[in-house]
Every structure is written in structure tokens, then in C-alpha cells.
Write a protein that holds these residues in place. Structure first.
Motif, PDB file in Angstrom:
ATOM      1  N   GLU A  57      -0.358   8.412  -6.946  1.00 54.10           N
ATOM      2  CA  GLU A  57      -1.374   9.159  -6.210  1.00 54.10           C
ATOM      3  C   GLU A  57      -2.038   8.274  -5.163  1.00 54.10           C
ATOM      4  OE1 GLU A  57      -3.953  11.836  -4.630  1.00 54.10           O
ATOM      5  OE2 GLU A  57      -2.164  12.181  -5.859  1.00 54.10           O
ATOM      6  N   GLN A  58      -2.327   7.022  -5.540  1.00 58.06           N
ATOM      7  CA  GLN A  58      -2.920   6.107  -4.574  1.00 58.06           C
ATOM      8  C   GLN A  58      -1.974   5.847  -3.406  1.00 58.06           C
ATOM      9  OE1 GLN A  58      -6.167   4.601  -4.532  1.00 58.06           O
ATOM     10  NE2 GLN A  58      -5.396   4.284  -2.449  1.00 58.06           N
ATOM     11  N   ALA A  59      -0.695   5.656  -3.693  1.00 58.36           N
ATOM     12  CA  ALA A  59       0.289   5.430  -2.633  1.00 58.36           C
ATOM     13  C   ALA A  59       0.392   6.640  -1.712  1.00 58.36           C
ATOM     14  CB  ALA A  59       1.649   5.098  -3.242  1.00 58.36           C
ATOM     15  N   ASP A  60       0.337   7.843  -2.279  1.00 56.22           N
ATOM     16  CA  ASP A  60       0.367   9.056  -1.462  1.00 56.22           C
ATOM     17  C   ASP A  60      -0.860   9.121  -0.544  1.00 56.22           C
ATOM     18  OD1 ASP A  60       2.762   9.926  -2.514  1.00 56.22           O
ATOM     19  OD2 ASP A  60       1.841  11.240  -4.016  1.00 56.22           O
ATOM     20  N   GLN A  61      -2.024   8.831  -1.096  1.00 58.94           N
ATOM     21  CA  GLN A  61      -3.236   8.815  -0.286  1.00 58.94           C
ATOM     22  C   GLN A  61      -3.127   7.776   0.823  1.00 58.94           C
ATOM     23  OE1 GLN A  61      -6.744   8.281  -2.687  1.00 58.94           O
ATOM     24  NE2 GLN A  61      -6.276  10.026  -4.016  1.00 58.94           N
ATOM     25  N   ASN A  62      -2.580   6.614   0.490  1.00 59.85           N
ATOM     26  CA  ASN A  62      -2.434   5.556   1.493  1.00 59.85           C
ATOM     27  C   ASN A  62      -1.532   5.993   2.633  1.00 59.85           C
ATOM     28  OD1 ASN A  62      -4.010   3.889  -0.107  1.00 59.85           O
ATOM     29  ND2 ASN A  62      -2.283   2.734  -0.948  1.00 59.85           N
ATOM     30  N   GLN A  63      -0.453   6.691   2.306  1.00 60.24           N
ATOM     31  CA  GLN A  63       0.458   7.156   3.356  1.00 60.24           C
ATOM     32  C   GLN A  63      -0.241   8.130   4.293  1.00 60.24           C
ATOM     33  OE1 GLN A  63       3.950   8.409   0.879  1.00 60.24           O
ATOM     34  NE2 GLN A  63       5.104   7.069   2.238  1.00 60.24           N
ATOM     35  N   ARG A  64      -1.024   9.033   3.725  1.00 66.18           N
ATOM     36  CA  ARG A  64      -1.747   9.986   4.572  1.00 66.18           C
ATOM     37  C   ARG A  64      -2.773   9.264   5.448  1.00 66.18           C
ATOM     38  NH1 ARG A  64      -1.366  12.970  -0.324  1.00 66.18           N
ATOM     39  NH2 ARG A  64      -3.491  12.392  -0.945  1.00 66.18           N
ATOM     40  N   TRP A  65      -3.448   8.289   4.872  1.00 66.05           N
ATOM     41  CA  TRP A  65      -4.439   7.525   5.636  1.00 66.05           C
ATOM     42  C   TRP A  65      -3.776   6.735   6.757  1.00 66.05           C
ATOM     43  CZ3 TRP A  65      -5.202   2.379   6.710  1.00 66.05           C
ATOM     44  CH2 TRP A  65      -6.455   2.019   7.199  1.00 66.05           C
ATOM     45  N   TRP A  66      -2.674   6.060   6.430  1.00 64.01           N
ATOM     46  CA  TRP A  66      -2.003   5.210   7.413  1.00 64.01           C
ATOM     47  C   TRP A  66      -1.462   6.023   8.583  1.00 64.01           C
ATOM     48  CZ3 TRP A  66      -2.220   0.598   9.071  1.00 64.01           C
ATOM     49  CH2 TRP A  66      -1.160  -0.012   9.755  1.00 64.01           C
ATOM     50  N   TYR A  67      -1.052   7.247   8.323  1.00 64.05           N
ATOM     51  CA  TYR A  67      -0.526   8.098   9.392  1.00 64.05           C
ATOM     52  C   TYR A  67      -1.559   8.294  10.494  1.00 64.05           C
ATOM     53  CZ  TYR A  67       1.354  12.169  11.839  1.00 64.05           C
ATOM     54  OH  TYR A  67       1.811  13.026  12.817  1.00 64.05           O
ATOM     55  N   THR A  68      -2.826   8.370  10.154  1.00 64.60           N
ATOM     56  CA  THR A  68      -3.872   8.625  11.149  1.00 64.60           C
ATOM     57  C   THR A  68      -4.500   7.343  11.689  1.00 64.60           C
ATOM     58  OG1 THR A  68      -5.592   8.816   9.441  1.00 64.60           O
ATOM     59  CG2 THR A  68      -4.430  10.835  10.077  1.00 64.60           C
ATOM     60  N   HIS A  69      -4.102   6.174  11.164  1.00 61.83           N
ATOM     61  CA  HIS A  69      -4.744   4.934  11.583  1.00 61.83           C
ATOM     62  C   HIS A  69      -3.776   3.860  12.061  1.00 61.83           C
ATOM     63  CE1 HIS A  69      -7.857   6.751   8.958  1.00 61.83           C
ATOM     64  NE2 HIS A  69      -8.692   6.161   9.788  1.00 61.83           N
ATOM     65  N   ALA A 105       0.811  -1.216   0.000  1.00 58.38           N
ATOM     66  CA  ALA A 105       0.000   0.000   0.000  1.00 58.38           C
ATOM     67  C   ALA A 105       0.843   1.264   0.000  1.00 58.38           C
ATOM     68  CB  ALA A 105      -0.939   0.009   1.211  1.00 58.38           C
ATOM     69  N   THR A 106       2.004   1.210   0.636  1.00 52.19           N
ATOM     70  CA  THR A 106       2.858   2.390   0.746  1.00 52.19           C
ATOM     71  C   THR A 106       4.294   2.009   0.388  1.00 52.19           C
ATOM     72  OG1 THR A 106       3.266   1.962   3.096  1.00 52.19           O
ATOM     73  CG2 THR A 106       1.431   3.424   2.547  1.00 52.19           C
ATOM     74  N   PRO A 107       5.093   2.960  -0.094  1.00 51.14           N
ATOM     75  CA  PRO A 107       6.484   2.648  -0.435  1.00 51.14           C
ATOM     76  C   PRO A 107       7.332   2.449   0.800  1.00 51.14           C
ATOM     77  CG  PRO A 107       6.058   4.988  -0.705  1.00 51.14           C
ATOM     78  CD  PRO A 107       4.732   4.357  -0.393  1.00 51.14           C
ATOM     79  N   THR A 108       8.367   1.637   0.676  1.00 51.69           N
ATOM     80  CA  THR A 108       9.321   1.477   1.767  1.00 51.69           C
ATOM     81  C   THR A 108      10.449   2.491   1.677  1.00 51.69           C
ATOM     82  OG1 THR A 108      10.565  -0.185   0.508  1.00 51.69           O
ATOM     83  CG2 THR A 108       8.821  -0.987   1.964  1.00 51.69           C
ATOM     84  N   ASN A 109      10.598   3.122   0.509  1.00 52.80           N
ATOM     85  CA  ASN A 109      11.550   4.221   0.356  1.00 52.80           C
ATOM     86  C   ASN A 109      11.078   5.093  -0.811  1.00 52.80           C
ATOM     87  OD1 ASN A 109      13.075   3.454  -2.241  1.00 52.80           O
ATOM     88  ND2 ASN A 109      13.205   1.571  -1.005  1.00 52.80           N
ATOM     89  N   PRO A 110      11.492   6.363  -0.850  1.00 55.13           N
ATOM     90  CA  PRO A 110      10.976   7.286  -1.873  1.00 55.13           C
ATOM     91  C   PRO A 110      11.256   6.847  -3.301  1.00 55.13           C
ATOM     92  CG  PRO A 110      12.033   8.499  -0.095  1.00 55.13           C
ATOM     93  CD  PRO A 110      12.330   7.051   0.148  1.00 55.13           C
TER      94      PRO A 110
END
Length: 382
Positions: free
Chosen positions: A224-236, A207-212
Motif C-alpha cells: 500500500e505504501q509503494a502504491d501511494q508512493n507511485q501516485r505521489w511520484w507521478y505528480t512530483h 520507494a517504488t517498485p522497478t517492476n510489478p
């Protein structure tokens, strides 16, 4: 000599009575007005579910459902491993090992065992039949608690390979969701000569990258999906941060308060968004059977250790590429990104569904079974 013993769930009545007593004595915290689920599990939702758990939920009915399925235990690498083993009436059925995640148990699979093992009796093609092995993860429920450090993803996968070998299965498929979606591909990496194919849902590590630099390999849509996932995961991700760093600390609370254990597990079971009308809710009896199983086996803390033991295997680095054909099913709320999944898996099948949810065997069992059948047709012996 490796011994496999028949197993039967038989919880003493005294343990059920104590559970109800503790639920009746729950010491409730306050809650800010109007916050709903924004700060965590809604108090109103939880108090209603706890009261049903105490006065309406029938453990014995669900215990009987489990005991209607052949169950066994064996010792692998010093650890008791509990598993369901349902053989198909079809002689050419493909052996399949399916792995649950957190905060689930093998109870999640009861509704799909019949269609998987006996498709002929469920309106399907008998050529799609499986012999199903469904182990409880080490440290979880009747495979718990763990007694040693080190029971991370790779060690679990090696234990699964050993289990299938002991059962006489020399070529088999693997399936898993949530943490099982990490274990099952790892099984393909360590036992590729015997694993015919891997199918996953709720693919947790794509769902999210392990490095940039991984973002540079993605299409614009995947990025874009990976960016959204990172923002979501930060809050959950608070629960995962706690369990992957300090699982013993939360274990005291989980092992002492059934209402607290229910709250800790509940956010995933409501799929993070209980107000989303197009996501199939998880049946409350299924939620309570899973939570009751953790409580009655005193393994909530032991199960939490899987996150610490897996460490970088699960979260910190991309797994090595796997040569085994892999299929991915995304249900509503799943966040796997194909470009990230392809970095470590040989993806031959990818599907997306507009409904269901994270716990596909509970929320979309028919769709999950159909997707599994479609994928494994391509890897079955001809």
C-alpha cells in the motif's frame, strides 16, 4: 603521484554584485489566482525570497563558515574532487564518508560535523567519534563542472573508494541522503572489504517498485505504501524526468537566471509541502547558500547531468544485493519501503521519525547524528 591541495572558497565581489543585479532585473511570469503551490513554486513565496537574497542575505558570512572547515581538492579519474576533511581528536575514531544529494552541497553538513567528529565536546560518548570526509559530488559546486560523460553512480562510488584509500583509510563507514543514499550503498557494493557499514536517510531508490513482480514480495502494508508512493511520484517527478533525459536544455535557463535556478531547486527545499506545520522548515539562509554556490560556480546544469548519467543505475533497475550492513533512517516525508530496500541491501537497522524532513542534516541534525551513532556502534571494531 596524487596531489591533494588545500582549498579555500573565495568568490570575487564582482560575481556577488552581478548576482544582485540579475536578481533586481528578474522578469516575472504571471500566476493563476488562488493556485498556491498546486502548479509549482508559489510566486509570492519566491518573490519574497528573491528580495531577501538580493538585499538581506550575506554570502560572506556563509563563505566564512565553509572556510572554517578544512577543505581540499584532488583529481580522481580526470575530475576535480572537492571535499571537507575533519579529523576527530579521538584516536580510535571511525573514518566516515558522507555524501549529499541534489540540490544540496556540503554546506548541509556543517551543523553535524562537530557532533560527529567530537562527541565528547557535544555531550556524547567519545567512542562514537568519526573522522569525516564530505566530498562535493562530481559536477556540483567546487567539484564541477564535469568535463566528460559517464559520471554516474558507479563512477562516483569508485572515486569515493579511491579518495578514502588516498587519505589512508582502510576501513570506513559511508553515509548519505537523497542522491547520497544511492551513492553510499553503491560504495559498499564496490568496496565491501573496506566499508564497515552504510547508513542512509531519504533512501531514494526504495520507494517504488522497478517492476510489478516486486510488489508480490511485499507485505500488505508495504504494498500500500509503494502504491501511494507511485501516485505521489507521478505528480512530483517532472524535475527528475527533465534532468534524466534532457539536462542540457534546462541548463541554459538555470545558468542564466538566478531566480529561475532558485525556483527549480526550491520545491525540494520546501520539502514539497510548505504548509505542513509538523515538518521542520529548511532555514532560508541554508537554501540560499546552496543555490548561491551553484550559481557562483555555474554548476547548476552540470549538477543536473548526474540524473542523466546515472540513468538505469539510479532509477531503472534494482541494485545488486549488498553484503554490507545497512541502516536506514526515515524522517517525515521520506518514503522508503523496507521490503523494497531489503531486495538490494542487508538491512540491520531501520528507524522512523515523526518529524524532521527530507534534508535531515538541516531539519533534524540531532536525530540524524543519534541514529548514525546507534547504527555504527554495531559495526565498529571491538
Amino acid at each position: 603521484m596524487h596531489t591533494t591541495k588545500p582549498f579555500r572558497v573565495d568568490i570575487p565581489q564582482t560575481a556577488l554584485d552581478e548576482l544582485r543585479h540579475r536578481l533586481a532585473g528578474t522578469r516575472w511570469p504571471d500566476e493563476l489566482p488562488g493556485v498556491g503551490w498546486e502548479y509549482g513554486v508559489s510566486k509570492g513565496y519566491l518573490t519574497e525570497l528573491v528580495e531577501y537574497w538580493r538585499t538581506g542575505y550575506d554570502w560572506r558570512r556563509h563563505e566564512a563558515r565553509l572556510n572554517a572547515v578544512p577543505q581540499f581538492t584532488t583529481e580522481i579519474d580526470g575530475q576535480t574532487v572537492h571535499f571537507l576533511h575533519v579529523c576527530s581528536p579521538e584516536p580510535d575514531a571511525l573514518p566516515l564518508i558522507i555524501t549529499h544529494g541534489w540540490p544540496s552541497t556540503v554546506y548541509d553538513f556543517l551543523d553535524i560535523l562537530g557532533p560527529l567528529t567530537d562527541p565528547r565536546a557535544h555531550g556524547g560518548d567519545p567512542a562514537d567519534a568519526f573522522h569525516v570526509v564530505a566530498p562535493s559530488l562530481p559536477g556540483f559546486a567546487f567539484s564541477g563542472p564535469t568535463r566528460q560523460t559517464g559520471w554516474g553512480v558507479s563512477r562516483v562510488a569508485r572515486a569515493w573508494a579511491e579518495l578514502m584509500w588516498r587519505l589512508g583509510y582502510r576501513r570506513y563507514g559511508a553515509q548519505g541522503g537523497d542522491f547520497g543514499s544511492i551513492v553510499s550503498p553503491e560504495l559498499g557494493r564496490i568496496d565491501p572489504e573496506h566499508v564497515a557499514g552504510v547508513h542512509v536517510n531519504a533512501l531514494a531508490n526504495a520507494a517504488t517498485p522497478t517492476n510489478p513482480s516486486e510488489l508480490d514480495t511485499l507485505t500488505d502494508a508495504d504494498r500500500e505504501q509503494a502504491d501511494q508512493n507511485q501516485r505521489w511520484w507521478y505528480t512530483h517527478s517532472g524535475y527528475a524526468t527533465q534532468m534524466s533525459t534532457r539536462p542540457q536544455t534546462i541548463a541554459y535557463a538555470l545558468n542564466d537566471s538566478p531566480a529561475g535556478q532558485l525556483a527549480w531547486n526550491l520545491e525540494w527545499f520546501v520539502d514539497w509541502d510548505p504548509a505542513q506545520s509538523d515538518r521542520t522548515p529548511v532555514d532560508r539562509d541554508a537554501i540560499l547558500t546552496n543555490v548561491s554556490t551553484y550559481w557562483l560556480t555555474a554548476t547548476a546544469g552540470s549538477a543536473a547531468r548526474l540524473y542523466r548519467e546515472s540513468g538505469a543505475e539510479a532509477w531503472g533497475k534494482r541494485p545488486a544485493p549488498s553484503p554490507v550492513a545497512t541502516g536506514v533512517a526515515n524522517f517525515l516525508g521520506d518514503r522508503a519501503v523496507r521490503g523494497l530496500a531489503e531486495l538490494s541491501n542487508t538491512i540491520t537497522h531501520w528507524s522512523a521519525y515523526p518529524d524532521g524532513g527530507h534534508f535531515a542534516s538541516l531539519q533534524a541534525p540531532d536525530l540524524l547524528v543519534a541514529d548514525m551513532r546507534e547504527f555504527f556502534r554495531a559495526v565498529r571494531p571491538q
